[in-house]
Enzyme design. Structure first.
Site, PDB file in Angstrom:
ATOM      1  N   TRP A  94       8.201   6.077  -0.352  1.00  0.00           N
ATOM      2  CA  TRP A  94       8.261   4.704  -0.837  1.00  0.00           C
ATOM      3  C   TRP A  94       9.602   4.055  -0.559  1.00  0.00           C
ATOM      4  CZ3 TRP A  94       4.882   2.325  -4.894  1.00  0.00           C
ATOM      5  CH2 TRP A  94       3.618   2.903  -4.899  1.00  0.00           C
ATOM      6  N   TYR A  99       8.062   9.427   5.548  1.00  0.00           N
ATOM      7  CA  TYR A  99       6.925   9.135   4.694  1.00  0.00           C
ATOM      8  C   TYR A  99       7.422   9.081   3.257  1.00  0.00           C
ATOM      9  CZ  TYR A  99       2.581   9.060   2.226  1.00  0.00           C
ATOM     10  OH  TYR A  99       1.561   8.670   1.396  1.00  0.00           O
TER      11      TYR A  99
END
Length: 771
Positions: A112, A110
């Site tokens: 970017w 999890y």
């Protein structure tokens, strides 16, 4: 602009000056408001914090893989050759799957990760694990957990709403009143997943102000919006925005300022909500006076705001942060309800927004199409968790949890495989997570830097950064598609995630399925070619890959065209129904009501946050902690870089507090303070301000987690607010993140200040050294 002179990051495009280790990034002429975050990226990428070689936790190596998980965070590491590290990873995966099945593997990632679409770590790890037979996945996001579950029931999925917001150009032309709950923060709008092409928010707000739009910011923090001109600030008690909107709704109803025709033709269930406003179910009239007592906003102000919204073309916006709270569904539902009562949904410059300023992409009018995307394959494992329930899963295998109308059970996880994220940034109540993290037998991570996640792993595989690989940057609604040429050679022995997974896939017998016989460079050509047709349907004619790679950047801008979802729905709800059960806006949802969740009933309502439920708790911890996104980094990315470091005070994150609250505690600006509650404590540097409401303090997220010890009561030395935040589902409906519901107290730190060790490397040893 040539490809070799340009690269892309989450926070924008940058000009590349020079080459090799001496290269530097400079602002890009294509961007009218470039972000400063990435300017020092080259130096940060080459810093001493890089993971340079594969490393394994000593007792995991000495006593056999899976040994002594309780020693994560206290063991020294041993650096080993790549082949040995890959053999260990393959052995852990194979033994776990053979003994416990694929439901024992949690595929984390999890975060970017990379702006490039091929080297996106989430896509890579999920594709790899699917080739092995699947994994336990997460759903939703920390940013939008409550909204992602709620909004499809009442209006539309968040992914559709995010890319179909009314454009900034239309707002400037038609909107006369812009009310925003939580502002339109430029710091958040510096970024977009996949990469920003052209930072639009500062210029858009300035143009709206120039056109005479009236701005009202309802927030505990005045600086959440900057138009270059006047903004009316209404300080509000955190977690009470739903109550204020309900008070506005009562004024609209009581003074007959609502659009009955729109409510009848485009909505369902208003009569049930009206009864709630009038106090029929519980004897409590939800008028502006009632709302004022909860929110701290005067009743006359709430009434005036409702009248002003009804008198002119109005957009009401809400920041994502408001639904990151206990009962976080309610402010978003109340927002849609009030907008429906005003009857302006689908009109140019009217209605609602759910995230202007949350990312740069929202409000852009650039084309929307699915860009280069690595297929992840099918996951036969059905078990999943809402993403913010990570610690619950690790602590409570087999226990039931409710989610979106169904009952599920937490799987028993024996192996965590994490690539491209940092759970010790995103998650709440890090003391609890640190203990739960030591339960699985194996934790394998791909990391670029020695973050807390790496230091708390068994096996750390060094991964390359965006600057060390070639890729394609693209994000829906962003202006540019960019050919990202490699800027630097990999630091140390770092490898691309694709290389790592290819090597593991070979050892586990699935290499052909994973690679499909393609190199990384061949995948870039394949993925680009695959999206040409999709772009064409959106009116974008992409050049050949060879032309794109030679030119380096494609300008996707084109005139605004077409009718967006809510405009079409307004024009003809029969021909263009919403995807809700009724096809209309559901002010009252029979489906949600049928779930029987007391913490999320069938219409928008005011529900007291759990931290308020006991008055003694509020007396012990009287300050509400806001843990917003940082201005100097993306989440925790590049926290070790010079730009982030320059904003710290004596190496720690600043805590913003109202001057009167500080004076009442005898605290002074710049002082080292201890922020604490019953879950933990952290150290921060005090910054006194008139730009934050009394009773609230703000400590932005992103400081690398720096616990004083892994077995002692938690004290984070660096200023990480998730040492304090609440790890509880927003409701049984969404199980979303509740970080913004958090009460604390602040006192001066007495005695010597402990060293910040977040950026120090973990201890290392060699095989010849006796443990």
């Amino acid at each position: 602009m040539k490809a070799h002179a340009l690269t892309a990051t989450h926070w924008g495009l940058y000009q590349i000056d020079g080459s090799g280790p001496e290269a530097r990034l400079a602002p890009c002429a294509l961007d009218p408001a470039p972000s400063p975050i990435g300017l020092d990226m080259v130096r940060a990428v080459q810093s001493e914090q890089r993971v340079r070689r594969p490393a394994v936790r000593r007792s995991w190596l000495d006593a056999g893989i899976g040994a002594h998980p309780d020693r994560r965070g206290s063991d020294a590491f041993v650096e080993i050759p790549w082949d040995e590290a890959l053999d260990l990873a393959a052995q852990a995966l194979r033994s776990t799957i053979d003994r416990h099945g694929n439901e024992a593997v949690f595929g984390g990632s999890y975060g970017w990760a990379s702006a490039g679409r091929f080297h996106h770590a989430q896509s890579q790890v999920h594709r790899f694990l699917n080739m092995l037979g699947g994994y336990v996945r997460h759903t939703d996001s920390y940013s939008l957990g409550a909204a992602r579950v709620l909004m499809p029931h009442i209006v539309a999925p968040m992914d559709e709403l995010n890319v179909q917001h009314t454009s900034w150009n239309v707002l400037a032309e038609h909107t006369r009143l812009f009310i925003t709950f939580g502002g339109v923060p430029w710091k958040n709008a510096q970024v977009t997943p996949g990469g920003v092409g052209e930072h639009a928010v500062p210029g858009a707000l300035a143009e709206m102000r120039r056109r005479g739009v009236r701005f009202v910011n309802i927030s505990p923090v005045a600086s959440d919006i900057d138009t270059g001109g006047p903004v009316e600030w209404i300080p509000i008690r955190p977690n009470t925005d739903a109550a204020l909107l309900i008070g506005m709704a009562h004024t609209l109803l009581n003074e007959t300022l609502l659009d009955h025709g729109f409510l009848q033709s485009h909505c369902v269930g208003f009569d049930r909500f009206a009864a709630y406003l009038q106090g029929r179910p519980d004897g409590v009239v939800k008028d502006a006076r009632w709302a004022g007592q909860i929110t701290g906003v005067p009743a006359t102000c709430i009434e005036a705001l409702a009248r002003a919204a009804a008198a002119q073309r109005t957009t009401i916006n809400m920041a994502w942060s408001l639904q990151r709270a206990h009962h976080g569904e309610q402010p978003f539902w109340a927002l849609v309800t009030v907008a429906a009562m005003l009857g302006q949904i689908g009109l140019p410059g009217g209605g609602f927004g759910v995230g202007y300023g949350a990312t740069n992409m929202i409000g852009n009018a650039n084309p929307r199409f699915s860009g280069p995307t690595l297929p992840q394959g099918d996951n036969p494992v059905k078990a999943f968790i809402p993403v913010a329930r990570l610690a619950d899963m690790l602590e409570q295998p087999g226990q039931p949890f409710d989610y979106n109308g169904q009952r599920h059970h937490y799987p028993e996880i024996h192996l965590v495989y994490w690539a491209g994220g940092n759970p010790f940034h995103h998650h709440q109540n890090l003391s609890r997570l640190m203990q739960a993290w030591r339960r699985p037998r194996h934790v394998i991570v791909h990391e670029q830097f020695w973050t807390a996640t790496a230091k708390l792993a068994d096996l750390v595989l060094p991964a390359t950064t965006t600057l060390e690989r070639s890729d394609i940057a693209y994000a829906s609604r962003e202006r540019y598609m960019v050919a990202m040429r490699r800027v630097l050679a990999p630091v140390g022995e770092a490898r691309d995630d694709y290389q790592i997974f290819q090597s593991l896939a070979r050892r586990l017998g699935v290499e052909q399925a994973f690679t499909e016989g393609r190199t990384a460079e061949q995948w870039l050509q394949h993925l680009y070619g695959d999206c040409i047709g999709r772009a064409g349907k959106a009116g974008v004619q992409l050049p050949s890959f060879e032309n794109f790679w030679a030119t380096g950047v494609i300008d996707l801008a084109q005139p605004e065209q077409g009718v967006v979802m809510l405009e079409a729905f307004r024009q003809d709800p029969g021909a263009h129904p919403l995807k809700t059960p009724s096809g209309r806006i559901e002010i009252y949802s029979d489906r949600i009501a049928g779930f029987g969740y007391a913490d999320c009933p069938g219409h928008a309502c005011w529900l007291e946050p759990v931290e308020w439920a006991g008055a003694p708790l509020a007396q012990k911890y009287p300050l509400h902690l806001l843990s917003d996104q940082p201005a100097t980094k993306l989440h925790s990315q590049l926290d070790h870089g010079s730009f982030s470091a320059a904003a710290k005070v004596h190496g720690r994150e600043p805590l913003q507090m109202n001057r009167r609250d500080a004076a009442a505690r005898g605290l002074r600006d710049g002082q080292l303070v201890r922020v604490f509650n019953g879950r933990g404590a952290c150290l921060a540097a005090l910054r006194c301000s008139d730009q934050i409401a009394q009773g609230a303090v703000k400590l932005s997220t992103g400081a690398w987690f720096d616990p004083a010890g892994v077995d002692t009561p938690l004290l984070d030395k660096h200023g990480n607010p998730n040492a304090l935040t609440l790890d509880l589902g927003a409701s049984r409906l969404s199980q979303g993140c509740s970080a913004q519901t958090c009460l604390v107290e602040v006192v001066a730190w007495d005695g010597p200040a402990p060293d910040v060790t977040a950026f120090k490397l973990p201890p290392f040893t060699t095989l010849e050294t006796t443990p």
